[in-house]
Each structure stands twice: as C-alpha cells, then as structure tokens.
Scaffold this motif. Structure first.
Motif, PDB file in Angstrom:
ATOM      1  N   ALA A 102       5.056   8.269   1.503  1.00 62.99           N
ATOM      2  CA  ALA A 102       5.465   8.640   2.860  1.00 62.99           C
ATOM      3  C   ALA A 102       4.393   8.232   3.872  1.00 62.99           C
ATOM      4  CB  ALA A 102       5.732  10.136   2.927  1.00 62.99           C
ATOM      5  N   ILE A 103       3.113   8.428   3.525  1.00 68.11           N
ATOM      6  CA  ILE A 103       2.037   8.101   4.465  1.00 68.11           C
ATOM      7  C   ILE A 103       1.920   6.589   4.667  1.00 68.11           C
ATOM      8  CG2 ILE A 103      -0.480   8.192   4.843  1.00 68.11           C
ATOM      9  CD1 ILE A 103      -0.406  10.937   3.407  1.00 68.11           C
ATOM     10  N   LEU A 104       2.089   5.838   3.586  1.00 74.34           N
ATOM     11  CA  LEU A 104       1.961   4.376   3.700  1.00 74.34           C
ATOM     12  C   LEU A 104       3.275   3.720   4.095  1.00 74.34           C
ATOM     13  CD1 LEU A 104      -0.276   3.477   0.608  1.00 74.34           C
ATOM     14  CD2 LEU A 104      -0.971   4.021   2.939  1.00 74.34           C
ATOM     15  N   ASP A 105       4.377   4.487   4.117  1.00 75.39           N
ATOM     16  CA  ASP A 105       5.701   3.956   4.446  1.00 75.39           C
ATOM     17  C   ASP A 105       6.035   2.810   3.476  1.00 75.39           C
ATOM     18  OD1 ASP A 105       8.043   3.457   5.792  1.00 75.39           O
ATOM     19  OD2 ASP A 105       7.114   2.256   7.377  1.00 75.39           O
ATOM     20  N   LEU A 294       2.859  -0.085  -5.031  1.00 71.71           N
ATOM     21  CA  LEU A 294       3.390   0.382  -3.754  1.00 71.71           C
ATOM     22  C   LEU A 294       2.847  -0.554  -2.678  1.00 71.71           C
ATOM     23  CD1 LEU A 294       4.802   2.839  -2.240  1.00 71.71           C
ATOM     24  CD2 LEU A 294       2.495   3.705  -1.919  1.00 71.71           C
ATOM     25  N   VAL A 295       3.768  -1.166  -1.918  1.00 73.09           N
ATOM     26  CA  VAL A 295       3.352  -2.105  -0.876  1.00 73.09           C
ATOM     27  C   VAL A 295       3.827  -1.572   0.471  1.00 73.09           C
ATOM     28  CG1 VAL A 295       3.509  -4.482  -0.036  1.00 73.09           C
ATOM     29  CG2 VAL A 295       3.533  -4.033  -2.487  1.00 73.09           C
ATOM     30  N   SER A 296       2.926  -1.481   1.427  1.00 69.69           N
ATOM     31  CA  SER A 296       3.325  -0.977   2.732  1.00 69.69           C
ATOM     32  C   SER A 296       3.647  -2.161   3.639  1.00 69.69           C
ATOM     33  CB  SER A 296       2.214  -0.131   3.342  1.00 69.69           C
ATOM     34  OG  SER A 296       1.306  -0.964   4.011  1.00 69.69           O
ATOM     35  N   GLU A 302      -1.051  -0.303  -3.468  1.00 66.13           N
ATOM     36  CA  GLU A 302      -1.516   0.716  -4.398  1.00 66.13           C
ATOM     37  C   GLU A 302      -0.926   0.426  -5.776  1.00 66.13           C
ATOM     38  OE1 GLU A 302      -1.051   5.381  -5.483  1.00 66.13           O
ATOM     39  OE2 GLU A 302       0.590   4.099  -4.911  1.00 66.13           O
ATOM     40  N   PHE A 303      -1.809   0.224  -6.766  1.00 68.23           N
ATOM     41  CA  PHE A 303      -1.371  -0.170  -8.107  1.00 68.23           C
ATOM     42  C   PHE A 303      -1.397   1.014  -9.066  1.00 68.23           C
ATOM     43  CE2 PHE A 303      -2.858  -3.890  -5.961  1.00 68.23           C
ATOM     44  CZ  PHE A 303      -2.073  -4.935  -6.424  1.00 68.23           C
ATOM     45  N   GLU A 304      -0.392   1.108  -9.933  1.00 77.35           N
ATOM     46  CA  GLU A 304      -0.397   2.167 -10.957  1.00 77.35           C
ATOM     47  C   GLU A 304       0.463   1.748 -12.152  1.00 77.35           C
ATOM     48  OE1 GLU A 304       1.410   5.868  -9.967  1.00 77.35           O
ATOM     49  OE2 GLU A 304       3.234   4.948  -9.257  1.00 77.35           O
TER      50      GLU A 304
END
Ligand code: NAP
Ligand code: MG
Length: 404
Positions: A102-105, A294-296, A302-304
């Motif tokens: 949510a923060i990084l959209d 996760l790509v904004s 952000e990798f996981e």
C-alpha cells in the motif's frame, strides 16, 4: 577473489519469521558475507519486533525502500487468532506485505526459477512465464445482493457535484443475484507503469489481455490506459531494449500461453492474476522455486520469496530435527536485490556476483543435489536428499568453482 565487494548505497534488509528466518541467517553467513561487504539498513519484521513497535517498524522499512530504491524481505507471519495467542500479541497486526504494498503503491510479479531436471507440466514452457497481478478492485472490492422477488436492477452513480447517471441492468422477472464492481484510473495507471518498468528491467516482452469485446467500457478503460501510457512513456524505451508490448483478448492470450515457450511478462487483471498465477506456479513445480518482486510505479523494487515462513519445518527444527527446507527462493530474493543495487549503482562486481550465485544454485540442483520438495519432482530422482544446511553448503561449493 580475495577482496570483498563494496556497496556504495545500502540495501533495505527486512528480516522475518520461523524457518525462513533461520535460513536467512545461514544464507547470509555462508553465501553472502564471505564475498560482499554487505551495506544494509536492517529492519527486523519478525512478529515480536512488529508487536513491540506497534508495527511501526514495517512502515519505517517501507519508507526506507522509498529512500534507497531496493529492498529484500524474508517471509513473515501474517497473524491470525492462533498467532495472537502463540506470540501473546497486543493486536492482530496486518500483513506486512499488504502494508508495504500500500505504501509503495506496488504490483507483485512472480517469476519461476527453471532447472533442467524438473520438467514443467507444459512441455513447451522452456522459459519462465512471469505473472503480474493487478491487486486492486474488481470483484475483490464488490458489493453483492441476492434478490428473492421480481424487480428492476439499476446502476446508479451520483457525482460529487450531484449529477446522477442511471442505467437499467435488468428487469428481473424472478429471484437472482446482482454484483457491483469498480476500479480507479489511478490504480490502473500505477499497475500499467509497474508492468512496463518491470518488463524493461527484465528485458522481456509484455503481454496484457482483457475482455474488452464484452466489457467495452470497463475493460476498454484498462486497454486504453495501458495503450496511452505505453505510447507516451515507454514506446521508445521498449524499442531500445528490443522488447514489445502486445495486447490481445484474454481467451486468445490463454490459448497463446499454452503454446508458447514462455519468456514474457503476462500482466493480468485482478481475477485473471489470481487464477493464472496458481496455474502457472503449479505447472512450474514448486513455490520454493518462485520469486516475487514488488515494483512501484516510481521504480522502487522489493524482492522476496513467494512462499511463507514454512511453519511446519520450523516446529521440526525447534524439536532439534533436521529439516529439508529449500532456500532457493530466499537466495534469489538476495541475488535479485543485489543485482538491482548493482545495476542502479553501476557496480559490475555486484551484478556478476548475483548472476554467478544464481548459476551456482541452478547447477547444484542440475547436478542432482537438492532438498526433499525438489527430489519429489526431479527426473532422474537424486540418490540422496539434502537437509537445509547441506543444500546451502553444496551451493557454496559450486559457487566457489564458478566465481572467478
Ligand atoms: P508456507 O510457509 O508457504 O508453507 C506451506 C508448505 O509448503 C510447507 O509446509 C511445505 O510443505 C511447502 N513449502 C513452502 N516453502 C517451502 C520451502 N522453501 N521448502 C520446502 N517446502 C516448502 O505456507 P504456510 O505454512 O501456509 O504459512 C506459514 C506462515 O507464512 C503463515 O503464518 C503465513 O502468514 C505466512 N506467509 C507469509 C508470506 C510472505 O511473507 N510472503 C506468504 C505466505 C504465507 P511440506 O510441509 O509438505 O514440506
Ligand atoms: Mg489464488
């Protein structure tokens, strides 16, 4: 190589829970620390720390990703009622992934890791199919009504200025069901930008599909937004990178995917992504061989790993038993993040390290050394199943041979 690689800009490291927290430490100690002077800003997203800080630590980690651009995250517990008891929590804290997204959209992209001795269920899929799922709206934010008598169903929109738009959905002659859904241009735009940015980052073609022949306005809007953003912001960059943007109808896309060799990013609307990501993941074998990024729309990464904290294995570990937990997706989270850091900072040594470690993981498995989850899928089956630590050691040995 004698000298450790230096990093100019820190990477945001987010620690996690249970078995993945144990593996996280071993991976760093055995595969990363010996070669890299690791420059990280560390956030402990383990459940205890989240509880202690009233979950502030999760928000701080997300802000740090905005500051530095790249993060790497271990799997974390999303508490339910049982976890509240188990960890004596102040509250049922929300999912850290949800908070960060949510923060990084951001949009989440899932990419399978392929090895020769594990055949995908679809034989033609020799390259990964990456799924990008729009994670806002449509049926996941719906309103539904079950009607039990005849009546008129209408779609009504009252604008902030008071103007009303009204359409008849159906003159219902008997009992039935109704559903209202929506989406927002801003969310679709963010999704589209994240997809174009990720396709460029991976240098793969981008496919997008909807049902705009039926939903001319709703899906038509998705198609138009993707098209506009591509034409205005990405067309030249795609040309330069030698990749293409391809739009088609969802049923045509599904038919093409089944016959394709893979090697592209498939951008999916929310429901399509929900369904197709499970299909693609199971066809490629194992959640432990699936990375997630996760790509904004602003270009933060952000990798996981795609899997959870592997709770069952953790309880075995606590009993002092050896586990055979697969660390591949965790290692690829690190290599993905370090490579991105290397690309952004023009640190070739970091890029080379990341590529070589990934090659070492793949070679180790292809040489027949693997954990139990993969041993069940591999042909030929390996002679011996390695435990969690033996597998990481085997990767370390292969890495030493390849890292020149
Ligand atoms: P999970 O951790 O993904 O594990 C489910 C099962 O899948 C395991 O019991 C294991 O099967 C197999 N598995 C998953 N990863 C594996 C690996 N690396 N190596 C070998 N086998 C693996 O899901 P869960 O047990 O449902 O969830 C545990 C916790 O994770 C929950 O508290 C949940 O909130 C959290 N979670 C976090 C994330 C995230 O942070 N991204 C995502 C999902 C879930 P076998 O038992 O048959 O060996
Ligand atoms: Mg699903």
């Amino acid at each position: 190589m004698a000298e450790k690689i230096k990093m100019a800009v820190p990477l945001v490291e987010m620690d996690g829970d249970e078995m993945t927290r144990i593996l996280w430490q071993i991976v760093k100690d055995k595969l990363i620390h010996p070669y890299i002077d690791l420059n990280v800003e560390y956030y402990d997203l383990g459940l205890k720390k989240r509880d202690e800080t009233d979950d502030k630590i999760t928000f701080e980690a997300a802000e740090a990703i905005k500051k530095y651009g790249v993060g790497v995250k271990c799997a974390t517990i999303t508490p339910n009622a049982e976890r509240v008891k188990e960890y004596d929590l102040k509250k049922m804290w929300p999912s850290p992934n949800g908070t960060i997204r949510a923060i990084l959209d951001g949009t989440v992209f899932r990419k399978p890791i392929l090895v020769k001795n594990i055949k995908p269920s679809v034989p033609s899929w020799t390259k990964p199919i990456i799924i990008g799922r729009h994670a806002y709206g449509d049926i996941y934010k719906n309103q539904e009504i079950k009607v039990n008598e005849p009546g008129k169903a209408e779609l009504v929109f009252t604008s902030a200025s008071g103007k009303e738009t009204r359409l008849t959905i159906m003159e219902m002659k008997g009992p039935g069901i109704l559903q209202g859904i929506h989406n927002l241009d801003s969310s679709i735009e963010s999704f589209a930008r994240a997809c174009f940015i990720y396709a460029l980052s991976e240098k793969v073609d981008l496919w997008f599909a909807t049902k705009d022949t039926i939903c001319k306005i709703y899906d038509g809007n998705f198609k138009d937004i993707f098209n506009r953003i591509f034409e205005n912001e990405f067309k030249d960059k795609f040309k330069e990178a030698g990749i293409t943007y391809f739009y088609t109808l969802i049923d045509d896309a599904v038919a093409r995917v089944m016959k394709s060799e893979g090697g592209y990013l498939w951008a999916c609307k929310n429901y399509d992504g929900d369904v197709m990501s499970d299909m693609v993941a199971s066809a490629f074998g194992s959640l432990a061989m699936m990375t997630s990024v996760l790509v904004s729309p602003s270009g933060y990464f952000e990798f996981e790993a795609a899997h959870g904290t592997v709770q069952k294995h953790y309880y075995q570990h606590l009993e002092g038993k050896k586990t055979s937990t697969n660390s591949v997706a965790l290692i690829f989270a690190w290599t993905g993040a370090l490579r991105k850091r290397g690309e952004l900072d023009k640190n070739d040594a970091l890029v080379y390290f990341s590529n070589t470690l990934e090659n070492a993981v793949i070679k180790t498995i292809e040489d027949g050394k693997m954990t139990g989850d993969l041993a069940r899928l591999a042909t030929p089956a390996p002679e011996k199943v390695l435990n969690s630590e033996e597998f990481i050691d085997a990767i370390g040995e292969t890495f030493k041979q390849l890292y020149k």
